[in-house]
Structure formats: C-alpha cells, structure tokens
Scaffold this active site. Structure first.
Site, mmCIF file in Angstrom:
data_model
loop_
_atom_site.group_PDB
_atom_site.id
_atom_site.type_symbol
_atom_site.label_atom_id
_atom_site.label_comp_id
_atom_site.label_asym_id
_atom_site.label_seq_id
_atom_site.Cartn_x
_atom_site.Cartn_y
_atom_site.Cartn_z
ATOM 1 N N CYS A 2 -0.703 4.430 4.016
ATOM 2 C CA CYS A 2 -1.064 4.685 5.413
ATOM 3 C C CYS A 2 -2.414 4.061 5.777
ATOM 4 O O CYS A 2 -3.305 3.957 4.945
ATOM 5 C CB CYS A 2 -1.162 6.172 5.663
ATOM 6 S SG CYS A 2 0.331 7.049 5.254
ATOM 7 N N ARG A 27 -1.370 -3.234 3.318
ATOM 8 C CA ARG A 27 -1.401 -2.052 2.462
ATOM 9 C C ARG A 27 -0.003 -1.499 2.198
ATOM 10 O O ARG A 27 0.187 -0.692 1.300
ATOM 11 C CB ARG A 27 -2.243 -0.961 3.126
ATOM 12 C CG ARG A 27 -3.690 -1.346 3.296
ATOM 13 C CD ARG A 27 -4.378 -0.417 4.255
ATOM 14 N NE ARG A 27 -4.454 0.931 3.757
ATOM 15 C CZ ARG A 27 -5.490 1.441 3.121
ATOM 16 N NH1 ARG A 27 -6.560 0.700 2.930
ATOM 17 N NH2 ARG A 27 -5.505 2.677 2.695
ATOM 18 N N TRP A 74 3.206 5.416 5.739
ATOM 19 C CA TRP A 74 4.011 5.223 4.528
ATOM 20 C C TRP A 74 4.540 6.614 4.195
ATOM 21 O O TRP A 74 3.769 7.503 3.829
ATOM 22 C CB TRP A 74 3.131 4.691 3.410
ATOM 23 C CG TRP A 74 3.852 4.309 2.152
ATOM 24 C CD1 TRP A 74 4.462 3.113 1.880
ATOM 25 C CD2 TRP A 74 4.006 5.111 0.979
ATOM 26 N NE1 TRP A 74 4.989 3.138 0.612
ATOM 27 C CE2 TRP A 74 4.723 4.354 0.039
ATOM 28 C CE3 TRP A 74 3.613 6.400 0.627
ATOM 29 C CZ2 TRP A 74 5.053 4.825 -1.228
ATOM 30 C CZ3 TRP A 74 3.942 6.885 -0.625
ATOM 31 C CH2 TRP A 74 4.660 6.092 -1.544
ATOM 32 N N ASN A 100 -4.098 10.227 7.012
ATOM 33 C CA ASN A 100 -3.759 9.663 5.703
ATOM 34 C C ASN A 100 -3.953 10.762 4.678
ATOM 35 O O ASN A 100 -4.980 11.452 4.725
ATOM 36 C CB ASN A 100 -4.698 8.507 5.331
ATOM 37 C CG ASN A 100 -4.458 7.274 6.154
ATOM 38 O OD1 ASN A 100 -3.546 7.234 6.962
ATOM 39 N ND2 ASN A 100 -5.304 6.268 5.954
ATOM 40 N N GLY A 101 -3.036 10.909 3.755
ATOM 41 C CA GLY A 101 -3.186 11.936 2.723
ATOM 42 C C GLY A 101 -2.014 12.886 2.744
ATOM 43 O O GLY A 101 -0.984 12.618 3.372
ATOM 44 N N GLU A 495 3.227 -6.210 -17.773
ATOM 45 C CA GLU A 495 2.811 -6.724 -16.457
ATOM 46 C C GLU A 495 3.909 -7.629 -15.862
ATOM 47 O O GLU A 495 4.211 -7.549 -14.669
ATOM 48 C CB GLU A 495 1.477 -7.479 -16.609
ATOM 49 C CG GLU A 495 0.949 -8.150 -15.355
ATOM 50 C CD GLU A 495 0.739 -7.203 -14.172
ATOM 51 O OE1 GLU A 495 0.838 -5.989 -14.339
ATOM 52 O OE2 GLU A 495 0.500 -7.711 -13.063
ATOM 53 N N LYS A 499 5.924 -6.945 -12.380
ATOM 54 C CA LYS A 499 5.968 -7.928 -11.280
ATOM 55 C C LYS A 499 7.405 -8.206 -10.857
ATOM 56 O O LYS A 499 7.718 -8.230 -9.670
ATOM 57 C CB LYS A 499 5.337 -9.269 -11.703
ATOM 58 C CG LYS A 499 3.837 -9.382 -11.783
ATOM 59 C CD LYS A 499 3.097 -9.270 -10.498
ATOM 60 C CE LYS A 499 2.718 -7.853 -10.201
ATOM 61 N NZ LYS A 499 1.480 -7.374 -10.760
ATOM 62 N N GLU A 502 8.932 -5.156 -9.015
ATOM 63 C CA GLU A 502 8.462 -4.829 -7.666
ATOM 64 C C GLU A 502 8.747 -5.942 -6.664
ATOM 65 O O GLU A 502 8.980 -5.653 -5.496
ATOM 66 C CB GLU A 502 6.989 -4.395 -7.655
ATOM 67 C CG GLU A 502 5.980 -5.435 -8.019
ATOM 68 C CD GLU A 502 4.544 -4.910 -7.948
ATOM 69 O OE1 GLU A 502 4.268 -3.926 -7.249
ATOM 70 O OE2 GLU A 502 3.684 -5.527 -8.604
ATOM 71 N N HIS A 518 13.914 -0.221 -32.268
ATOM 72 C CA HIS A 518 13.993 1.247 -32.324
ATOM 73 C C HIS A 518 14.689 1.826 -31.100
ATOM 74 O O HIS A 518 14.557 3.014 -30.842
ATOM 75 C CB HIS A 518 12.588 1.845 -32.477
ATOM 76 C CG HIS A 518 11.916 1.425 -33.745
ATOM 77 N ND1 HIS A 518 12.334 1.867 -34.981
ATOM 78 C CD2 HIS A 518 10.891 0.570 -33.978
ATOM 79 C CE1 HIS A 518 11.575 1.326 -35.917
ATOM 80 N NE2 HIS A 518 10.696 0.513 -35.339
ATOM 81 N N LYS A 617 -0.059 -1.240 -0.946
ATOM 82 C CA LYS A 617 -1.113 -1.973 -1.640
ATOM 83 C C LYS A 617 -2.112 -1.018 -2.251
ATOM 84 O O LYS A 617 -2.588 -1.215 -3.358
ATOM 85 C CB LYS A 617 -1.819 -2.924 -0.661
ATOM 86 C CG LYS A 617 -2.888 -3.793 -1.305
ATOM 87 C CD LYS A 617 -2.306 -4.736 -2.324
ATOM 88 C CE LYS A 617 -3.345 -5.518 -3.082
ATOM 89 N NZ LYS A 617 -2.764 -6.121 -4.297
HETATM 90 O O1 M6R Z 1 -5.789 -0.864 -6.423
HETATM 91 P P1 M6R Z 1 -5.421 -0.571 -7.828
HETATM 92 O O2 M6R Z 1 -5.702 -1.677 -8.757
HETATM 93 O O3 M6R Z 1 -6.033 0.740 -8.326
HETATM 94 O O4 M6R Z 1 -3.861 -0.323 -7.807
HETATM 95 C C1 M6R Z 1 -3.157 0.150 -8.909
HETATM 96 C C2 M6R Z 1 -1.671 -0.046 -8.748
HETATM 97 O O5 M6R Z 1 -1.208 0.679 -7.649
HETATM 98 C C3 M6R Z 1 -1.296 -1.521 -8.564
HETATM 99 O O6 M6R Z 1 -1.745 -2.312 -9.616
HETATM 100 C C4 M6R Z 1 0.231 -1.666 -8.440
HETATM 101 O O7 M6R Z 1 0.851 -1.353 -9.638
HETATM 102 C C5 M6R Z 1 0.562 -3.100 -7.991
HETATM 103 N N1 M6R Z 1 1.517 -3.068 -6.929
HETATM 104 C C6 M6R Z 1 1.083 -3.947 -9.079
HETATM 105 O O8 M6R Z 1 1.394 -5.227 -8.635
#
Ligand code: M6R
Length: 622
Positions: A2, A27, A74, A100-101, A495, A499, A502, A518, A617
């Site tokens: 948000c 965001r 959001w 927000n929250g 990682e 990627k 998402e 395992h 974001k």
């Molecule tokens: O702003 P931050 O680095 O604390 O965010 C952490 C995660 O939310 C962020 O890395 C998220 O996993 C990304 N979408 C990954 O690409």
C-alpha cells in the site's frame, strides 16, 4: 505494498495526487483511490480496482480542491473490490481515511461499532478506523471504556482517542470536510514522511513520491501524530503533547528511476549491476592494505576483533544475500556467522548476545518483518546495524549505523541489483573483519583486487549472456524446476528459484545439491529441468556428481559454469558460461544468467514483469 500520498497547498490537488500515485506504483498494489476536499465543504471520493491509469481515466476532468489524500491498496482484509479500496468514509461522509498496515483488533472494535448502529460498507480493517474517529469526533459515548470529553469537534483529539483503541500497525492520512486545507497523519510501524514545500506540504509513505516537489522532509516516528497544513507540520505524541521534529534533506543523487530505452525495469536493473556495484565499492576498498573500510559501521579493529559471532537477518532476496554474506564472514574471519529469515528470528524469542553483531539487510528498509527483528534484537540489548539501500528508511533509522548499499532506485518488484550490492557490502565487511583476524595482507589484497575488478566481470557477462533462450525453452512448460548448488551457490540457487517463481509463476524448488538425494530427487522424471550452479570454486566436483544423478533420471540440465570448464559444460543440455572469478565472488556472476532466465521466461509467458501478481515491492505487513 500500500502507498499513501497527500497534498495541501495552493495548487489543484487532483493531478498532483495522481502523479504521486504513479510514483508509488512500483511498490505493487491492486486498486487505487483518491479523496479531495471540495471548496463547498464536501469530500469527493473516487476509487478503482486495477491500475492508477484506470483510476485516472475514470476521474472527472476537474475535481476542484487544493487538499486531498490518495492511496494504492494491496489487499489484506477483504478482496480486491471497489468497496474495499481506500479512502474509506464515515457514515456522514465528512471524514476520509487512507491506511497502510493492519488493525489486529478489528473484530471486537467492529462488533462494538455495529452494536452502536454503524453500517459498514467494506470488509476492510481500515473502515473501523474512520468510524472510530467519527465516533469520538461526534463526542459520542465510550465504546465500553472512558472517552475523552473534549474530543467532540477536535480532529487531533478524536484521532488520538481512536488510535488509543487500535492494536496493530498504521500509517494514516485523514481529512475532514470541515477542516479545509488540513491533513492529519499518524504513524505506528508503517512509514510516513512529510514533504515541506514553499507554501505547500505533502505527505507520503515513500520519500520517492516527494522528490519531484521537495527534498526537505520530516520523517514521522512510531506513536506520532501530525497536523499538516500549507505552512508545514506540527507533530504530537499520542498523549497529546506537541513534539519537536527535525527537518532532513533527501539525497540529491538517488539515481535515475526512468525506464530509458529498456522495455522493463527488471531488465534495466539487471544491466545496471556493474555500475551499481562500482558505486557500492566506491571509497570503501583499501587495496594496498588488503582491506575495506565501512565508515557507517563506526567499528574500529579493537571492536571488530572482539566480535564473538555475526547474525544476518533479512527476507526474500535479502535473506539469500545474507546466506552468501554469512559464508564469507566465516571463511574470512573464522568466527561463526549465520543467516536467518527475519520473520522467524523475531518471533522465536531468540537468544541475543550483547557482544555479538547483527545486520538487518533490506533493499527498501521498510520490510515489516526485518524491522520487527531489528526491534527484537534491540529490546534484548543487542547491537544491530543496517545493510540497506533506501537512505533514511525505517530500518536505516532504527539501526542508526550501518552500510548503505548504493544500488540506486530499484523499481521492479523482483530484486536484482540490490542482491548484488548486498552481497558486495557483506563481502566488504567480511574482508574488513577478516583482516582483524587471521586473513593476511596478501590474501586480503587478492580479494580487494578481485572486488575492484568485479564490475568489469559483470559487464563482460552481460555483453555475452549465452544461450538464455535455450534455457527459457526448457523451463516454460515445466511442472517444476529444481535449482541446485553448494556453498554460496546454494544461496544463488535459492535466489534463481525465487526469481523464476515470482516473475514467471513457474513452481521452483531450490536445494543445496547434497540434499537433493534426500528427497527432491523424487520429483525428477524424464525432461524435468534442473538448473545447476557449479562455478569452479572448489565445491564444483561434488555438485557435478549430483548433476550426474539428475541426468541418470532423465533430467534436462541447465548448467551455470565457469568459462573454459569444457568438462563440466559437456554434461549439460544447456550450458551457460560465466567469467572466472574469485571463489567468494562467484554469486555476483552466477546470479546474472538466473535473473535473465526469469526475465525472459516471464516475457515468453506474457507475465507482468515489473509488477508480478500478488507481490509488493516493499512488504510492510507481517
Ligand atoms: O526490501 P527488502 O529487501 O527488505 O525486501 C525483502 C523481500 O521482500 C524481497 O527481497 C522480495 O523477496 C523480492 N520480491 C525478491 O525479488
């Protein structure tokens, strides 16, 4: 997640608010809305599910008014519907709230309001806030507790009375139809920053939304209220006492946040990595002494040498950077170092050694779980420093000391250049710490030189990325993609999997390659794509044995390997070479093809690359 933007001043508010919403779009959100105080003493509200452009299209050509609030939502409580969009209004439509929250005690509060006869129009927790404010603003009886008798007609007292009954987190902006030109704000766990202009004042949940208008800002703190008008801001504590505040200046050189010639921010940011890395290293390497200096930590050798251990906390991509960092700290400094997911650490009542050092790693500096972990470490007397991108963000300020990673603005939801700079900042720390211990000047110099050369390695790879399209073809129809690696490459595997999930919405599983037999091996069938990260770092041979085990089950191997390693390449269906690097730096190069794979696969599947569904974001809820 948000976003909030608000304005009061001499200009017409509508377009300024819409522009502000556009700047908050990166965001992640699912709907948007706006409320403007009309000169006739009414609140004009418009809401829309979908993008800000869709809201803008729906708006009347003119909504007269010079004060207003706006929001990107959001969804947390209640589906993605127009009714659930913010702003929310009280029954008489005199008060509008954006939030927000999350309000944790929404249930009992709503029950009491309903018992009083309040009719709710949405399923949101936010609507409770606006009815609660109205309740006190109208000087109505207590909600089963004592009410401030002077609340009637006083927005600050009504707001205070309402906030005193809420549990949870909030960044709030509120306007009252009968208080023209005034925006009220409150913060508890969700960031808000006031922008001071010439005869006009802004409020936003993200400083980025303010930079076209002003760089003079006041960051609100948890437990604060603010009254904002054209002359500036007055801040109060929750008990009503007024508070002084400091005016900060936002950095001039935050970087270019326009798309330029790139079709997507994600691709732009992948290609920005060599330069971002250079910025992160700039002025921090002392090559002749074979060490690094991170001034923001303000830790001298005598303090560093006494550290018993280091814990790195983060979420998502930041957590993966923590895994790489922890490995490097152990290697170079020979002290225990571990990475932990912030949301787990904060809630398991961790044992905190006050002599140890904690790092909170975050691109946005606003991630609620990481911020919560910072507070938990601090409550227990621990020392926690930030490894953060956004200057002046909540985590940076809560930590007080730390390292800025200097990635510049990262707009795509999928984090790329922040990962490489987090890893680099942690490698710099590992080097500095290592040199207070067993690491020799020669070994230190070797790593310092390698770090200095890292931007050119990244540039070389990005100029010739290899057969990414072949890899895309292997993964886009897959039921599942398995990612494998050892040591730092296990973190890179995680990682790469994150990627691809998402951005392309392809189910992915990442495992340290030794663990594969395992359990995850059961998933393999002929043609299953397996991405193996096996740079020539001393662990490669064991990883290649696991690769063979996958091949024996008919898996299709996509291998990320060190250029020139023909033996390894021969084992793969798709072999993507990366430049040879210092073993500790391999994540900086091996992650690049995985970022490109996710980007290209997302593109091939027609995904919303920069704003993948359901994601945000900056994740400001727990
Ligand atoms: O702003 P931050 O680095 O604390 O965010 C952490 C995660 O939310 C962020 O890395 C998220 O996993 C990304 N979408 C990954 O690409």
């Amino acid at each position: 997640m948000c976003g909030i933007i608000a304005y009061t001043g001499p200009r017409q508010a509508l377009n300024l608010l819409v522009d502000g919403l556009h700047r908050l779009e990166y965001r992640g959100y699912d709907s948007a809305g706006i409320a403007v105080q009309s000169p006739k003493g009414q609140l004009h509200v418009e809401k829309q599910v979908g993008r800000v452009t869709e809201l803008a299209r729906k708006l009347p050509a003119k909504v007269p008014g010079t004060c207003g609030i706006a929001h990107t939502r959001w969804a947390t409580h209640g589906g993605v519907t127009t009714e659930n969009c913010h702003p929310h209004l009280d029954a008489l439509e005199r008060i509008a709230v954006v939030h927000n929250g999350i309000i944790e005690n929404m249930g009992p509060l709503k029950a009491r309001l309903v018992a009083e006869g309040v009719r709710f129009r949405s399923e949101t927790d936010t609507e409770v806030i606006v009815h609660l404010i109205a309740h006190f603003y109208d000087g109505m009886g207590a909600l089963g507790d004592s009410v401030s008798p002077d609340a009637a007609g006083d927005p600050v007292v009504a707001l205070r009375s309402a906030l005193a009954r809420l549990r949870g987190t909030w960044g709030l902006a509120v306007i009252f139809a009968d208080h023209p030109g005034v925006v009220f704000a409150a913060r508890n766990g969700s960031p808000l920053v006031v922008g001071l202009g010439e005869g006009e004042t802004f409020l936003a949940s993200d400083p980025h939304a303010l930079t076209p208008h002003t760089r003079r800002v006041v960051f609100l703190h948890d437990g604060e209220l603010a009254r904002i008008d054209t002359s500036g801001v007055q801040t109060y504590r929750l008990d009503g006492a007024s508070k002084s505040h400091t005016v900060d200046t936002l950095e001039q050189e935050w970087g270019d946040s326009s798309l330029g010639e790139f079709p997507h921010y994600m691709l732009k940011e992948i290609h920005e990595q060599p330069e971002a890395l250079r910025q992160c290293l700039s002025g921090r390497l002392v090559v002749e002494e074979g060490t690094a200096r991170l001034g923001g930590l303000d830790l001298g050798p005598r303090e560093l040498v006494r550290l018993p251990h280091v814990t790195l906390l983060g979420c998502g991509t930041a957590f993966h950077a923590c895994l790489v960092g922890a490995g490097a700290i152990e290697q170079l400094a020979r002290i225990p170092a571990r990475a932990e997911i912030a949301s787990e650490h904060r809630l398991r009542n961790p044992v905190i050694d006050p002599e140890a050092l904690f790092f909170a790693v975050s691109q946005s500096g606003e991630t609620a779980d990481t911020l919560g972990a910072v507070k938990e470490v601090q409550v227990k007397g621990g020392q926690v420093m930030g490894v953060v991108n956004v200057v002046g963000s909540s985590i940076a300020r809560a930590c007080g000391r730390g390292v800025y990673i200097h990635s510049g603005p990262e707009m795509a939801v999928a984090s790329t250049k922040a990962f490489s700079n987090m890893v680099t900042a942690l490698l710099l720390f590992a080097l500095q710490l290592g040199r207070t211990r067993a690491l020799s000047p020669l070994q230190g110099r070797e790593l310092a030189v390698a770090l200095q050369d890292a931007p050119s390695l990244l540039r070389a790879y990005l100029a010739q990325p290899g057969p990414i399209e072949d890899a895309v073809r292997a993964v886009i129809g897959a039921k599942m993609v398995l990612f494998l690696g050892r040591g730092a490459s296990a973190a890179v595997a995680a990682e790469g999997a994150l990627k691809l999930m998402e951005v392309a919405y392809i189910p992915c599983v990442a495992y340290p390659s030794g663990e594969m037999k395992h359990g995850p091996i059961a998933l393999l069938e002929p043609g299953s794509p397996v991405v193996v990260i096996a740079p020539d770092d001393g662990l490669k041979d064991k990883t290649l044995s696991n690769l063979q085990e996958c091949r024996a089950r008919g898996a299709r191997i996509i291998l990320i390997y060190t250029e020139g390693d023909h033996e390894a390449a021969a084992l793969a269906d798709v072999a993507i070479a990366v430049p040879r690097s210092h073993p500790l730096l391999s994540p900086l190069v091996t992650v690049l093809p995985l970022q490109l794979l996710a980007y290209r696969a997302g593109l091939a599947l027609g995904r919303d690359i920069d704003r993948p569904r359901n994601l945000a974001k900056s994740v400001t809820v727990e």
